[in-house]
Design a protein around this motif. Structure first.
Motif, PDB file in Angstrom:
ATOM      1  N   ARG A   1     -35.422  53.598 -25.521  1.00 34.03           N
ATOM      2  CA  ARG A   1     -36.279  53.092 -24.459  1.00 34.03           C
ATOM      3  C   ARG A   1     -36.148  53.985 -23.213  1.00 34.03           C
ATOM      4  NH1 ARG A   1     -38.324  51.013 -27.985  1.00 34.03           N
ATOM      5  NH2 ARG A   1     -38.657  48.787 -28.411  1.00 34.03           N
ATOM      6  N   LEU A   2     -37.266  54.486 -22.715  1.00 32.97           N
ATOM      7  CA  LEU A   2     -37.283  55.231 -21.460  1.00 32.97           C
ATOM      8  C   LEU A   2     -37.382  54.265 -20.296  1.00 32.97           C
ATOM      9  CD1 LEU A   2     -39.800  58.139 -22.231  1.00 32.97           C
ATOM     10  CD2 LEU A   2     -37.311  58.265 -22.170  1.00 32.97           C
ATOM     11  N   VAL A   3     -36.750  54.618 -19.165  1.00 31.61           N
ATOM     12  CA  VAL A   3     -36.805  53.805 -17.954  1.00 31.61           C
ATOM     13  C   VAL A   3     -37.778  54.453 -16.981  1.00 31.61           C
ATOM     14  CG1 VAL A   3     -35.460  52.787 -16.078  1.00 31.61           C
ATOM     15  CG2 VAL A   3     -34.402  53.169 -18.307  1.00 31.61           C
ATOM     16  N   PHE A   4     -38.680  53.644 -16.440  1.00 31.33           N
ATOM     17  CA  PHE A   4     -39.659  54.146 -15.486  1.00 31.33           C
ATOM     18  C   PHE A   4     -39.355  53.608 -14.092  1.00 31.33           C
ATOM     19  CE2 PHE A   4     -41.560  55.234 -19.348  1.00 31.33           C
ATOM     20  CZ  PHE A   4     -42.583  56.140 -19.112  1.00 31.33           C
ATOM     21  N   ARG A   5     -39.637  54.404 -13.066  1.00 32.72           N
ATOM     22  CA  ARG A   5     -39.444  54.011 -11.679  1.00 32.72           C
ATOM     23  C   ARG A   5     -40.773  54.183 -10.960  1.00 32.72           C
ATOM     24  NH1 ARG A   5     -37.629  56.392  -6.598  1.00 32.72           N
ATOM     25  NH2 ARG A   5     -36.311  54.890  -5.492  1.00 32.72           N
ATOM     26  N   HIS A   6     -41.248  53.100 -10.369  1.00 30.08           N
ATOM     27  CA  HIS A   6     -42.581  53.134  -9.760  1.00 30.08           C
ATOM     28  C   HIS A   6     -43.607  53.637 -10.764  1.00 30.08           C
ATOM     29  CE1 HIS A   6     -41.022  52.043  -5.904  1.00 30.08           C
ATOM     30  NE2 HIS A   6     -40.307  53.127  -5.788  1.00 30.08           N
ATOM     31  N   ASP A   7     -43.425  53.214 -12.037  1.00 31.47           N
ATOM     32  CA  ASP A   7     -44.346  53.561 -13.124  1.00 31.47           C
ATOM     33  C   ASP A   7     -44.344  55.048 -13.452  1.00 31.47           C
ATOM     34  OD1 ASP A   7     -45.293  50.863 -13.368  1.00 31.47           O
ATOM     35  OD2 ASP A   7     -46.387  51.205 -11.503  1.00 31.47           O
ATOM     36  N   ARG A   8     -43.304  55.779 -13.054  1.00 22.09           N
ATOM     37  CA  ARG A   8     -43.150  57.183 -13.426  1.00 22.09           C
ATOM     38  C   ARG A   8     -41.799  57.359 -14.108  1.00 22.09           C
ATOM     39  NH1 ARG A   8     -46.292  60.855  -9.524  1.00 22.09           N
ATOM     40  NH2 ARG A   8     -47.794  59.411  -8.608  1.00 22.09           N
ATOM     41  N   PRO A   9     -41.674  58.353 -14.985  1.00 25.37           N
ATOM     42  CA  PRO A   9     -40.377  58.564 -15.641  1.00 25.37           C
ATOM     43  C   PRO A   9     -39.262  58.776 -14.622  1.00 25.37           C
ATOM     44  CG  PRO A   9     -42.093  59.853 -16.698  1.00 25.37           C
ATOM     45  CD  PRO A   9     -42.702  59.300 -15.452  1.00 25.37           C
ATOM     46  N   SER A  10     -38.156  58.089 -14.809  1.00 23.31           N
ATOM     47  CA  SER A  10     -37.039  58.151 -13.859  1.00 23.31           C
ATOM     48  C   SER A  10     -35.959  59.133 -14.283  1.00 23.31           C
ATOM     49  CB  SER A  10     -36.409  56.761 -13.717  1.00 23.31           C
ATOM     50  OG  SER A  10     -35.800  56.380 -14.949  1.00 23.31           O
ATOM     51  N   GLY A  11     -36.017  59.615 -15.537  1.00 25.27           N
ATOM     52  CA  GLY A  11     -34.940  60.460 -16.052  1.00 25.27           C
ATOM     53  C   GLY A  11     -33.844  59.662 -16.732  1.00 25.27           C
ATOM     54  N   TYR A  12     -33.972  58.322 -16.717  1.00 22.57           N
ATOM     55  CA  TYR A  12     -33.010  57.454 -17.399  1.00 22.57           C
ATOM     56  C   TYR A  12     -33.579  57.011 -18.746  1.00 22.57           C
ATOM     57  CZ  TYR A  12     -30.119  56.733 -13.223  1.00 22.57           C
ATOM     58  OH  TYR A  12     -29.295  56.897 -12.149  1.00 22.57           O
ATOM     59  N   ALA A  13     -32.706  56.728 -19.683  1.00 18.02           N
ATOM     60  CA  ALA A  13     -33.118  56.172 -20.972  1.00 18.02           C
ATOM     61  C   ALA A  13     -31.922  55.484 -21.620  1.00 18.02           C
ATOM     62  CB  ALA A  13     -33.668  57.251 -21.896  1.00 18.02           C
ATOM     63  N   TYR A  14     -32.207  54.620 -22.564  1.00 14.41           N
ATOM     64  CA  TYR A  14     -31.183  53.939 -23.350  1.00 14.41           C
ATOM     65  C   TYR A  14     -31.461  54.164 -24.832  1.00 14.41           C
ATOM     66  CZ  TYR A  14     -29.450  51.331 -19.295  1.00 14.41           C
ATOM     67  OH  TYR A  14     -28.906  50.977 -18.096  1.00 14.41           O
ATOM     68  N   ALA A  15     -30.410  54.271 -25.606  1.00 14.54           N
ATOM     69  CA  ALA A  15     -30.515  54.357 -27.059  1.00 14.54           C
ATOM     70  C   ALA A  15     -29.610  53.289 -27.670  1.00 14.54           C
ATOM     71  CB  ALA A  15     -30.110  55.741 -27.567  1.00 14.54           C
ATOM     72  N   LEU A  16     -30.120  52.589 -28.667  1.00 17.76           N
ATOM     73  CA  LEU A  16     -29.362  51.526 -29.322  1.00 17.76           C
ATOM     74  C   LEU A  16     -29.059  51.935 -30.764  1.00 17.76           C
ATOM     75  CD1 LEU A  16     -29.803  47.731 -29.149  1.00 17.76           C
ATOM     76  CD2 LEU A  16     -29.874  48.803 -31.386  1.00 17.76           C
ATOM     77  N   TYR A  17     -27.812  51.705 -31.175  1.00  9.96           N
ATOM     78  CA  TYR A  17     -27.373  52.009 -32.538  1.00  9.96           C
ATOM     79  C   TYR A  17     -27.046  50.700 -33.260  1.00  9.96           C
ATOM     80  CZ  TYR A  17     -27.197  56.809 -30.965  1.00  9.96           C
ATOM     81  OH  TYR A  17     -27.551  58.033 -30.464  1.00  9.96           O
ATOM     82  N   GLU A  18     -26.953  50.773 -34.575  1.00 11.61           N
ATOM     83  CA  GLU A  18     -26.803  49.552 -35.363  1.00 11.61           C
ATOM     84  C   GLU A  18     -25.371  49.045 -35.418  1.00 11.61           C
ATOM     85  OE1 GLU A  18     -28.683  49.914 -39.130  1.00 11.61           O
ATOM     86  OE2 GLU A  18     -30.704  49.937 -38.250  1.00 11.61           O
ATOM     87  N   SER A  19     -24.415  49.794 -34.896  1.00 12.82           N
ATOM     88  CA  SER A  19     -23.036  49.316 -34.850  1.00 12.82           C
ATOM     89  C   SER A  19     -22.280  50.069 -33.763  1.00 12.82           C
ATOM     90  CB  SER A  19     -22.334  49.521 -36.204  1.00 12.82           C
ATOM     91  OG  SER A  19     -22.136  50.908 -36.451  1.00 12.82           O
ATOM     92  N   GLU A  20     -21.136  49.523 -33.363  1.00 17.56           N
ATOM     93  CA  GLU A  20     -20.306  50.197 -32.366  1.00 17.56           C
ATOM     94  C   GLU A  20     -19.769  51.514 -32.916  1.00 17.56           C
ATOM     95  OE1 GLU A  20     -17.323  47.395 -31.145  1.00 17.56           O
ATOM     96  OE2 GLU A  20     -18.662  46.477 -29.649  1.00 17.56           O
ATOM     97  N   GLU A  21     -19.517  51.558 -34.223  1.00 17.81           N
ATOM     98  CA  GLU A  21     -19.013  52.788 -34.835  1.00 17.81           C
ATOM     99  C   GLU A  21     -20.058  53.909 -34.743  1.00 17.81           C
ATOM    100  OE1 GLU A  21     -16.779  49.395 -36.068  1.00 17.81           O
ATOM    101  OE2 GLU A  21     -18.921  49.800 -36.236  1.00 17.81           O
ATOM    102  N   LEU A  22     -21.323  53.578 -35.031  1.00 18.56           N
ATOM    103  CA  LEU A  22     -22.385  54.580 -34.954  1.00 18.56           C
ATOM    104  C   LEU A  22     -22.603  55.054 -33.521  1.00 18.56           C
ATOM    105  CD1 LEU A  22     -25.039  53.144 -37.445  1.00 18.56           C
ATOM    106  CD2 LEU A  22     -23.557  55.131 -37.766  1.00 18.56           C
ATOM    107  N   ALA A  23     -22.507  54.138 -32.561  1.00 20.46           N
ATOM    108  CA  ALA A  23     -22.657  54.519 -31.155  1.00 20.46           C
ATOM    109  C   ALA A  23     -21.532  55.462 -30.728  1.00 20.46           C
ATOM    110  CB  ALA A  23     -22.674  53.276 -30.266  1.00 20.46           C
ATOM    111  N   ALA A  24     -20.309  55.164 -31.177  1.00 21.66           N
ATOM    112  CA  ALA A  24     -19.175  56.034 -30.848  1.00 21.66           C
ATOM    113  C   ALA A  24     -19.343  57.417 -31.483  1.00 21.66           C
ATOM    114  CB  ALA A  24     -17.873  55.383 -31.309  1.00 21.66           C
ATOM    115  N   GLN A  25     -19.833  57.452 -32.734  1.00 19.93           N
ATOM    116  CA  GLN A  25     -20.077  58.739 -33.389  1.00 19.93           C
ATOM    117  C   GLN A  25     -21.129  59.544 -32.634  1.00 19.93           C
ATOM    118  OE1 GLN A  25     -21.052  58.279 -37.559  1.00 19.93           O
ATOM    119  NE2 GLN A  25     -19.484  56.703 -37.846  1.00 19.93           N
TER     120      GLN A  25
END
Length: 441
Positions: free
Chosen positions: A379-403
């Motif tokens: 998911r990209l984060v928008f600021r004032h409806d413009r790209p902010s340079g922030y984003a989030y990524a979700l993984y299916e487990s804590e192990e995959l996120a750590a990898q």
């Protein structure tokens, strides 16, 4: 009466049948947004990979990485793997061998029937009307169009188009990248739940007086207040109009260090008083002109709660000026598996502003042969409806996120994404979900 076989017995029988039939599993990544199971099956067949059956052998994930899982006859597995990096349309598709468990998980998280009846358009010219969007999509006959506007009435550059069938919506996605009044238009698959969430987040609802319908907006935001302005000064500034709660009802937010931001939120007793207050825009308060505009419901709530930081990484409370490209709808198997405190997410800061969720999903596994796991959702984060340079990524487990973190940033804190240095940090599902949905306090 016949006795139903236990679930374990049924699963074991299926596994033995598949082993006897010589079934193998593959994962595909980078598929075009418009892909269908039939199109993927045809692409595989053209490369020499044969499916054990026409129905249910290809499952699309509909995520930012363009993923799918498929069953192929084991004897044709080498042909399937040889398709790695082969083109499908304008995209180069990656092919990996996968396991039976991966395929079954994808079956649980696949988009339900009718989930792709909508298309989201992004990058629309200012002032675009619903009719203009219908004309743009004329070859595919959109049934209805909803142009997204903010609480102050300004357009966000996005719209949702509804179609009568998933096939028509999928065909409309082929218009991705075409021009409308000189603007490059992006098209993405969408759902009604997403559309309702986005429209509600930008325009509020008519069930209260804060950012509802035009005739029922009672809250205004005042910007540019002089240093030392008190709530009583604000009430006096709006003399002749009834402020709900008087001076005690004026919300004056502070920054992270406790200093006044120079803003105030004022709720009036009637929408008529609020409309009269708007005429004070650019009026002078203590020798300084101030701006007055209608406020969004989420802005008032966040200000009252004290969550006004511009940086979403400072805590898991999202400032209302941040809006995500999509709300976060977890697939059923992840909803049951993950808790809000699960550290299954990665937060990024400093991304190029022209990057898309699709491209970011492809880059997240990292460069080189030792690539990490691909995220399930980006998911990209928008600021004032413009790209902010922030984003989030979700993984299916804590192990995959750590990898993923270990591959992206072996030394911790920084990574190269798309040829640019980007800050990466692990975070909880609670933080990502709050920024996406603004629903977890």
């Amino acid at each position: 009466a016949a006795v139903a076989a236990p679930a374990e017995e049924v699963a074991g029988k299926r596994k033995r049948e598949e082993e006897e039939a010589g079934v193998a599993y593959i994962r595909l990544k980078g598929l075009p947004y418009s892909s269908t199971p039939a199109a993927v099956a045809e692409w595989l067949a053209a490369g020499g990979a044969r499916l054990p059956s026409e129905e249910g052998s290809v499952v699309l994930r509909h995520n930012a990485s363009g993923e799918a899982f498929a069953r192929v006859l084991r004897e044709t597995l080498p042909a399937a793997k040889a398709l790695n990096r082969a083109p499908m349309g304008k995209r180069y598709v990656e092919v990996f061998e996968a396991g039976r468990a991966d395929f079954e998980r994808s079956e649980h998280s696949a988009a339900p029937d009718g989930a792709k009846l909508l298309v989201r358009l992004r990058g629309l010219p200012w002032g675009t009307t619903e009719e203009a969007v219908k004309v743009f999509l004329a070859p595919h006959a959109a049934r209805a169009v909803h142009v997204v506007t903010r609480a102050d009435g300004r357009q966000t550059g996005e719209a949702y188009a509804e179609f009568d069938s998933a096939e028509t919506a999928t065909a409309a996605l082929e218009m991705h990248g075409q021009s409308m009044s000189g603007r490059y238009i992006e098209l993405f698959p969408a759902t009604k739940g997403e559309m309702y969430s986005v429209l509600a987040a930008h325009g509020g609802s008519a069930d209260d007086g804060h950012g509802g319908a035009d005739g029922d907006r009672r809250t205004v935001k005042v910007r540019g207040l002089p240093w030392g302005t008190t709530a009583a000064d604000v009430v006096a500034f709006f003399g002749g109009m009834t402020v709900e709660g008087g001076a005690a009802g004026v919300v004056m937010p502070s920054d992270a260090e406790g200093r006044p931001t120079g803003d105030a939120f004022v709720t009036f007793a009637t929408s008529e008083d609020a409309q009269a207050a708007l005429r004070k825009d650019k009026a002078t308060l203590q020798s300084r002109w101030v701006a007055v505009a209608l406020a969004a419901r989420d802005e008032l709530r966040a200000a009252a709660a004290g969550h006004g930081a511009d940086d979403p990484s400072s805590c898991f409370y999202a400032h209302p000026k941040f809006a995500l490209a999509h709300p976060l709808d977890l697939p059923p198997h992840l909803s049951d598996l993950l808790s809000l405190d699960s550290r299954v997410c990665v937060r990024m800061k400093g991304l190029p502003t022209d990057i898309s969720e699709d491209t970011l999903g492809e880059l997240m596994p990292g460069p080189g042969p030792d690539r990490g796991p691909a995220p399930a959702i980006v998911r990209l984060v928008f600021r004032h409806d413009r790209p902010s340079g922030y984003a989030y990524a979700l993984y299916e487990s804590e192990e995959l996120a750590a990898q993923a973190l270990a591959v992206l940033s072996p030394t911790g804190g920084a990574a190269q994404v798309g040829g640019r240095a980007v800050e990466v940090h692990g975070c909880s599902l609670r933080e990502m979900k709050h920024v996406c949905d603004r629903a977890i306090a």
